[in-house]
Each structure stands twice: as C-alpha cells, then as structure tokens.
Design an enzyme around this catalytic site. Sequence first.
Site, mmCIF file in Angstrom:
data_model
loop_
_atom_site.group_PDB
_atom_site.id
_atom_site.type_symbol
_atom_site.label_atom_id
_atom_site.label_comp_id
_atom_site.label_asym_id
_atom_site.label_seq_id
_atom_site.Cartn_x
_atom_site.Cartn_y
_atom_site.Cartn_z
ATOM 1 N N ASN A 107 0.815 -1.219 0.000
ATOM 2 C CA ASN A 107 0.000 0.000 0.000
ATOM 3 C C ASN A 107 0.849 1.270 0.000
ATOM 4 O O ASN A 107 0.595 2.195 -0.770
ATOM 5 C CB ASN A 107 -0.951 0.000 1.196
ATOM 6 N N HIS A 153 -18.085 36.223 -30.970
ATOM 7 C CA HIS A 153 -19.229 35.482 -31.559
ATOM 8 C C HIS A 153 -18.853 34.904 -32.929
ATOM 9 O O HIS A 153 -19.745 34.662 -33.760
ATOM 10 C CB HIS A 153 -20.481 36.360 -31.712
ATOM 11 N N SER A 274 -7.553 12.502 -48.869
ATOM 12 C CA SER A 274 -8.761 11.681 -48.820
ATOM 13 C C SER A 274 -8.601 10.554 -49.827
ATOM 14 O O SER A 274 -8.008 10.740 -50.894
ATOM 15 C CB SER A 274 -9.965 12.546 -49.190
ATOM 16 N N LYS A 280 -8.626 17.043 -51.448
ATOM 17 C CA LYS A 280 -8.641 17.276 -49.999
ATOM 18 C C LYS A 280 -7.257 17.320 -49.368
ATOM 19 O O LYS A 280 -6.359 16.597 -49.763
ATOM 20 C CB LYS A 280 -9.454 16.165 -49.291
ATOM 21 N N GLU A 287 -7.475 17.842 -35.671
ATOM 22 C CA GLU A 287 -8.752 17.240 -35.258
ATOM 23 C C GLU A 287 -8.552 16.225 -34.135
ATOM 24 O O GLU A 287 -9.359 16.117 -33.213
ATOM 25 C CB GLU A 287 -9.425 16.560 -36.457
HETATM 26 N N1 ARG Z 1 -1.495 -3.589 -7.317
HETATM 27 C C1 ARG Z 1 -1.969 -2.853 -6.192
HETATM 28 C C2 ARG Z 1 -2.379 -1.431 -6.640
HETATM 29 O O1 ARG Z 1 -1.957 -1.040 -7.663
HETATM 30 C C3 ARG Z 1 -0.914 -2.747 -5.137
HETATM 31 C C4 ARG Z 1 -1.429 -2.576 -3.753
HETATM 32 C C5 ARG Z 1 -2.035 -3.840 -3.283
HETATM 33 N N2 ARG Z 1 -2.432 -3.757 -1.933
HETATM 34 C C6 ARG Z 1 -3.228 -4.647 -1.375
HETATM 35 N N3 ARG Z 1 -3.563 -4.458 -0.145
HETATM 36 N N4 ARG Z 1 -3.704 -5.669 -2.039
HETATM 37 O O2 ARG Z 1 -3.126 -0.760 -5.962
#
Ligand code: ARG
Length: 457
Positions: A107, A153, A274, A280, A287
């Site tokens: 995490n 405008h 085109s 064209k 675009e």
């Molecule tokens: N692949 C996960 C992500 O990108 C990584 C973190 C995973 N954490 C967990 N508690 N499973 O968020």
Amino acid sequence: MWGGRFAEGPAAVMREINASIPFDKRLWRQDIAGSKAHVAMLGAQGIIAQEDAATISAGLDRVAADYAANGVADDLALEDIHMATESKLAEAIGPVAGRLHTARSRNDQVATDFRLWVRDAIDAVDAGLAALQRALVTRADEHAESVMPGFTHLQAAQPVTLGHHLMAYYEMITRDRSRFADARARMNECPLGAAALAGTGFPIDRQATAQALGFDRPTANSLDSVSDRDFALDYLTSAAQTALHLSRLAEEIVLWASQPFGFVALPDQWSTGSSIMPQKRNPDAAELVRGHSGRIIGCLTSLMITMKGLPLAYSKDMQDDKPPVFEAHDLLALSIAAMTGMVETLTFRTERMRAAAEAGFSTATDLADRLVRVAGVPFREAHHITGAVVKLAESRGVALSDLLLGDLQAIDPRIDVDVQSALSVDASVAARTSEGGTAPVRVRAAIAAARARLGDE
Ligand code: ARG
C-alpha cells in the site's frame, strides 16, 4: 506471496481481475528506486543486517538490468509489479530477498511508486509545453504586425495582429505550466513508511527514505498516505485544462485551414489526403488533438468517480488509478508534440487574413473613437453615427475606408478630413497601445518578456 492461509489458488478469472501487472509494469523503474531507498534505510537502521541490505540492493540492480533488457513479463500469477520484482529478486539472490518487505506494505509502496511516476510525467509535460511556447513566440515574432480579423461570436469584431492572437495561447500555456508546477510541489511528500495503513513498530527513518527519493518530506498521516490519490487527480486536472487549451487552438487551425477561411495552409507533413476526394488536405492532427482532449477529460472523470466513495484507507478499487493517468499522459504528450510541430510549420496566409479584416467593417469602433477624440462627441452618439456609416458602406458594397469624405460628412459634418487614414486596419491595430493591447509595439514587448522568461529556465 500471500498464500499462507489459503488451501486453494485463485480461480482463473479471479487472477485476471486481480492482476495489475499488464499496466503497472510501467512503474518498474520507480518500484526499483523505492525498494533501493527502503532497503538502504533498513540496513542503516539495523532493522536488517547491512550485509543483507547490500545483497538485496545489488540484486535489485540486476532485476532492473533484466527489465531494461527484456521488458517485464505479464505474469498474472504475480499480480503486480511489486510482487513480480520481489519474485525476480528471489530468483537472483535467494531467500534473503524475503527481508526486503520488512516494515513496508504494497500500500505505501504503490503510493510511493506512483507519485514518483507522476512527478516524472509532470517534468516531461513541462518540457514539452516550454517547447510549444517557444514555437508560439517564434511565430508571433514573425507576425507581430500581420493584421487579421479579431472575432467575438465568430463575427469579425476589430482587427488584431496575428502575433497577439498567438501570444494569447502562450499565456494559456503559462498558466498550464504553473498548474503542473503547483501539483508537483503539493505531491512531493513521501508516503513510504506508512506501511499497510497504521505505520510500523520497526524503527524506520522516514526522513531518510523521503530524502533519498527526492521528496521534500514524509507525508504526515499514515492513513492518508495510503488512501490519497490527490496527486494523480491534480495531474489529471492540470492535464485536462492543458488539453482543453490545445483543443481550442486545434479548433482554430481546423477552421483556419478550411477553404472559406483560408487563413493557414498545413504543410504536407501535417496533412492527410482523402481516399476518394483528390483535392482534400485534411487537418487530421489538429482534429485528433481536439478529439484527444475529450478522452483526457474522461480520464479525470474516471478517477474522480473511482475515488469518491472509498472509505479509509486502501481499497482495491484504487488499483484502477493507473490506467487513466497513463492514458491521459500518453495522449497529452502526443498532443503537445503534434501541436508544436503544427505551430512550427503552418503557413499563415497573411494576405487572406488582411483581406478578411478589411472586409468586415472591423474598424467601425475606430471611427466612433475618433469622433469622441477629435470632435468631442459622446461615445453613445458616436456609436449611432458610425452605425449609419456602416449601413451606407454595406449598401454600396465597399469598405469603410473607401467611402468618400462627402458621403461621410453628409451623415455627420463633424467627421474630419483625416478620417480615412484612421479607418485602415493598420492604423486600427497601431492605435491599440493600452497595456496588453494588440498594437505591434505591445506585442513585441510581450514577446520580449516571454523570451526572457523562457531563456531564464
Ligand atoms: N497492485 C496494487 C495497486 O496497484 C498494489 C497494492 C495492493 N495492496 C493490497 N492491499 N492488495 O493498488
């Protein structure tokens, strides 16, 4: 890697929905950098043996070399880049690899990797936008005196200079760059050490890892650290606004390249033909820049909707943060490069622009202003008199400056002898010397200021 309490492996579809390796392998450089900073800190703090830290660090270099040479394989069983790297590391150095993940969680690891990636992305975008600004300034300098109709405008309003028009986009890009710079300053805090969500009991040194990775400081709250994706949203917000500006310029190029306007010609390099209509020359790149802005704005919306209902702290939904950021970044980088190429190589058909400026009675305000200045007529009355003059010119099918003095004075005797010269488009733009105005002297000053800023970088 997490199978200790499981008797069976995941179903094939579970494996597929769970895996992020197909897209997050793009974070491999940042993942290696984050792990090296982490393991050096673990060694320095005596959390793992210095010798093990050195072995792991050298092993990470070997994994990086392997990624650089062979790419990262899409092994869904390994789920994501973090697990893939740890497994490669174990292949390279054996069981000591298992000490790397001490006092860390995926995490805080992914939050760190992704911030590092977005920081690099901001630096790349900023360099691209600086190049676009240089192109705009160069073309503005060539055309500081070229007259074109200014529109409101999309009706011819008052003559302006093409240099002034181009410098308007320079200003927009200046704001875009400052928005990215704000985002970069705000995101430059290191989440590493927040661990899963609550911090860790190991005696880690978050200042050291933050510093090693070029962050200004560690983040302040572990829950926020692993659940915050504001840095990605700030990036996307800045990207969306930049894309919006590029889209407006693209729209002007499309319009100006059309036959009825004929203000610009795109070189062969930036046009397509085109398959059915041989005459064209299509402005496809412009675009597509216009089109891509819609997709980039969609990426911002996508991540906002992903995040809006999530309780603290980490939820797997957040794994979906990366595809929209990667997509937006790729589209934006391409759009900036294409726009720079077009701006550098467009041919401005200044004779067409001038003729259009002369055709639209666009100096009517100059006549009204002159009546105010020279004859002391109140502006509202001058506006009315000028309206009658425009009506006459229109009925005769001539320009304002083609009307004879006698005709003008029949409408109002206070119209003076020198009026014709004031009604030319050149006199009109030259007169607009107010700060930020379209007069060539002002445009040249703006260009000089822009050059000084760009040169100082
Ligand atoms: N692949 C996960 C992500 O990108 C990584 C973190 C995973 N954490 C967990 N508690 N499973 O968020």
